[in-house]
Motif scaffolding. Structure first.
Motif, PDB file in Angstrom:
ATOM      1  N   GLN A  66      -4.882  -3.374   2.682  1.00 47.03           N
ATOM      2  CA  GLN A  66      -3.910  -4.268   3.286  1.00 47.03           C
ATOM      3  C   GLN A  66      -2.593  -3.531   3.490  1.00 47.03           C
ATOM      4  O   GLN A  66      -2.328  -2.527   2.830  1.00 47.03           O
ATOM      5  CB  GLN A  66      -3.701  -5.494   2.404  1.00 47.03           C
ATOM      6  CG  GLN A  66      -3.259  -5.181   0.992  1.00 47.03           C
ATOM      7  CD  GLN A  66      -3.377  -6.391   0.087  1.00 47.03           C
ATOM      8  OE1 GLN A  66      -4.116  -7.323   0.358  1.00 47.03           O
ATOM      9  NE2 GLN A  66      -2.624  -6.381  -1.013  1.00 47.03           N
ATOM     10  N   PRO A  67      -1.747  -4.004   4.426  1.00 47.68           N
ATOM     11  CA  PRO A  67      -0.486  -3.298   4.695  1.00 47.68           C
ATOM     12  C   PRO A  67       0.378  -3.201   3.441  1.00 47.68           C
ATOM     13  O   PRO A  67       0.488  -4.152   2.667  1.00 47.68           O
ATOM     14  CB  PRO A  67       0.184  -4.171   5.765  1.00 47.68           C
ATOM     15  CG  PRO A  67      -0.937  -4.937   6.399  1.00 47.68           C
ATOM     16  CD  PRO A  67      -1.944  -5.167   5.317  1.00 47.68           C
ATOM     17  N   SER A  68       0.993  -2.033   3.258  1.00 43.39           N
ATOM     18  CA  SER A  68       1.885  -1.842   2.117  1.00 43.39           C
ATOM     19  C   SER A  68       3.266  -2.424   2.383  1.00 43.39           C
ATOM     20  O   SER A  68       4.013  -2.699   1.444  1.00 43.39           O
ATOM     21  CB  SER A  68       2.010  -0.346   1.789  1.00 43.39           C
ATOM     22  OG  SER A  68       0.751   0.183   1.407  1.00 43.39           O
ATOM     23  N   ARG A  69       3.611  -2.583   3.660  1.00 41.49           N
ATOM     24  CA  ARG A  69       4.910  -3.148   4.011  1.00 41.49           C
ATOM     25  C   ARG A  69       4.728  -4.543   4.563  1.00 41.49           C
ATOM     26  O   ARG A  69       3.754  -4.835   5.249  1.00 41.49           O
ATOM     27  CB  ARG A  69       5.602  -2.273   5.074  1.00 41.49           C
ATOM     28  CG  ARG A  69       5.881  -0.853   4.647  1.00 41.49           C
ATOM     29  CD  ARG A  69       6.593  -0.106   5.753  1.00 41.49           C
ATOM     30  NE  ARG A  69       6.773   1.301   5.447  1.00 41.49           N
ATOM     31  CZ  ARG A  69       7.391   2.167   6.267  1.00 41.49           C
ATOM     32  NH1 ARG A  69       7.863   1.730   7.421  1.00 41.49           N
ATOM     33  NH2 ARG A  69       7.513   3.423   5.917  1.00 41.49           N
ATOM     34  N   LYS A  70       5.681  -5.410   4.280  1.00 42.19           N
ATOM     35  CA  LYS A  70       5.651  -6.760   4.811  1.00 42.19           C
ATOM     36  C   LYS A  70       5.848  -6.728   6.311  1.00 42.19           C
ATOM     37  O   LYS A  70       6.687  -6.000   6.833  1.00 42.19           O
ATOM     38  CB  LYS A  70       6.753  -7.604   4.160  1.00 42.19           C
ATOM     39  CG  LYS A  70       6.709  -9.066   4.551  1.00 42.19           C
ATOM     40  CD  LYS A  70       7.775  -9.859   3.800  1.00 42.19           C
ATOM     41  CE  LYS A  70       7.710 -11.336   4.185  1.00 42.19           C
ATOM     42  NZ  LYS A  70       8.733 -12.130   3.465  1.00 42.19           N
ATOM     43  N   GLN A  71       5.029  -7.494   7.035  1.00 37.42           N
ATOM     44  CA  GLN A  71       5.117  -7.518   8.484  1.00 37.42           C
ATOM     45  C   GLN A  71       6.403  -8.224   8.926  1.00 37.42           C
ATOM     46  O   GLN A  71       6.844  -9.187   8.310  1.00 37.42           O
ATOM     47  CB  GLN A  71       3.905  -8.228   9.078  1.00 37.42           C
ATOM     48  CG  GLN A  71       2.578  -7.643   8.629  1.00 37.42           C
ATOM     49  CD  GLN A  71       2.419  -6.182   8.999  1.00 37.42           C
ATOM     50  OE1 GLN A  71       2.483  -5.818  10.151  1.00 37.42           O
ATOM     51  NE2 GLN A  71       2.204  -5.341   7.999  1.00 37.42           N
ATOM     52  N   SER A  72       7.020  -7.717   9.997  1.00 30.96           N
ATOM     53  CA  SER A  72       8.278  -8.271  10.477  1.00 30.96           C
ATOM     54  C   SER A  72       8.259  -8.330  11.994  1.00 30.96           C
ATOM     55  O   SER A  72       7.774  -7.407  12.657  1.00 30.96           O
ATOM     56  CB  SER A  72       9.463  -7.413  10.005  1.00 30.96           C
ATOM     57  OG  SER A  72      10.653  -7.789  10.644  1.00 30.96           O
ATOM     58  N   GLN A  73       8.791  -9.426  12.543  1.00 30.50           N
ATOM     59  CA  GLN A  73       8.857  -9.549  14.002  1.00 30.50           C
ATOM     60  C   GLN A  73       9.905  -8.620  14.590  1.00 30.50           C
ATOM     61  O   GLN A  73       9.874  -8.318  15.785  1.00 30.50           O
ATOM     62  CB  GLN A  73       9.163 -10.999  14.388  1.00 30.50           C
ATOM     63  CG  GLN A  73       8.037 -11.969  14.062  1.00 30.50           C
ATOM     64  CD  GLN A  73       8.337 -13.384  14.535  1.00 30.50           C
ATOM     65  OE1 GLN A  73       9.476 -13.704  14.857  1.00 30.50           O
ATOM     66  NE2 GLN A  73       7.324 -14.222  14.575  1.00 30.50           N
ATOM     67  N   SER A  74      10.862  -8.185  13.779  1.00 33.22           N
ATOM     68  CA  SER A  74      11.944  -7.330  14.287  1.00 33.22           C
ATOM     69  C   SER A  74      11.631  -5.847  14.181  1.00 33.22           C
ATOM     70  O   SER A  74      12.383  -5.016  14.682  1.00 33.22           O
ATOM     71  CB  SER A  74      13.236  -7.634  13.523  1.00 33.22           C
ATOM     72  OG  SER A  74      13.068  -7.362  12.129  1.00 33.22           O
ATOM     73  N   ALA A  75      10.536  -5.499  13.529  1.00 36.78           N
ATOM     74  CA  ALA A  75      10.168  -4.091  13.365  1.00 36.78           C
ATOM     75  C   ALA A  75       8.727  -3.891  13.804  1.00 36.78           C
ATOM     76  O   ALA A  75       7.901  -4.790  13.657  1.00 36.78           O
ATOM     77  CB  ALA A  75      10.339  -3.659  11.904  1.00 36.78           C
ATOM     78  N   PRO A  76       8.407  -2.713  14.347  1.00 36.51           N
ATOM     79  CA  PRO A  76       7.032  -2.474  14.794  1.00 36.51           C
ATOM     80  C   PRO A  76       6.056  -2.461  13.629  1.00 36.51           C
ATOM     81  O   PRO A  76       6.376  -2.010  12.529  1.00 36.51           O
ATOM     82  CB  PRO A  76       7.111  -1.096  15.467  1.00 36.51           C
ATOM     83  CG  PRO A  76       8.307  -0.442  14.846  1.00 36.51           C
ATOM     84  CD  PRO A  76       9.277  -1.543  14.565  1.00 36.51           C
TER      85      PRO A  76
END
Length: 247
Positions: A66-76
């Protein structure tokens, strides 16, 4: 392939869907984006393999990154979820990156940065197993599935260590397995039911890709992801859906 499928005669088919034109929004000039004329159209890349009768019907029983970083609409988005399987007979790690690697632009080129697939050792150090350098030709040929040969020592190490992925030469992880290697998933998880109907599904619990014996699974009612602001109420009455508190 028919011979490899054996007596069950089962095949496994997966579709990767990208570049779907849903006409999400209309600009100030009145133009619908993504633009017409192929509204409701998209691109599909697929892969077909053999399946066994004792496997889940709706997902791959394997290791879940799973992604290690939290998904964000402002970042790719740098990395989506991925599934890997350790093939003990072939001494190889197969990892499905088909819906994990983003594209640079809508229906454009896939992000082509070299990725390292590895595992985290006892002190959380990244130990590389192999590299994958994506491009569009690779994606169309493989549907994003990569095979990495493993030594006997690597086979032993990954058996009880979380898999992980990073950009080549980088220290920050893009994705990884949970530290305890546990994963839980219901096989079929969408049902069309009317009042009075009942349905059954199988819940699969694993640890580092192996069956987790005697696992107790808590069950709960959660409709927080249904509907939105201003929508009619959903998931009511809650008492219409009954199930045991644990299995």
């Amino acid at each position: 392939m028919r011979a490899a499928a054996g007596p069950s005669g089962l095949l496994s088919i997966k579709f990767n869907v990208v570049g779907y034109n849903a006409g999400y929004w209309i600009g100030d000039d009145g133009t619908r984006y993504p633009p017409l004329p192929d509204f409701t159209m998209g691109l599909i890349t697929r892969c077909i393999g053999v399946a066994r009768a004792d496997e889940p019907r709706f997902f791959t029983l394997g290791r879940k990154l799973q992604p290690s970083r939290k998904q964000s609409q402002s970042a790719p988005t740098l990395f989506y979820y991925a599934t890997a399987v350790v093939d003990e007979a072939r001494k190889a790690l197969a990892i499905d990156l088909g819906n994990s690697i983003p594209f640079k632009e809508w229906r454009g080129d896939i992000v082509g940065e070299t990725l390292q697939v590895g595992y985290l050792d006892a002190v959380q150090g990244f130990q590389p197993l192999g590299e994958v350098t994506p491009d569009n030709a690779w994606y169309q040929r493989t549907a994003g599935i990569a095979d990495i040969a493993l030594t006997d020592a690597q086979m032993s190490a990954v058996a009880a260590s979380p898999l992980a992925e990073r950009k080549a030469g980088a220290d920050t992880l893009l994705g990884q397995e949970p530290g305890n290697g546990r994963a839980l998933r219901a096989d079929q998880f969408v049902f069309r039911m009317a009042p009075g109907d009942s349905a059954k599904t199988t819940v699969w619990a694993t640890v580092f890709g192996k069956p987790l014996a005697d696992a107790e699974v808590a069950l709960a009612f959660d409709n927080s992801s249904l509907g939105g602001e201003g929508d009619p109420p959903v998931g009511v009455p809650a008492g219409a859906l009954g199930f045991p508190p644990s299995i």
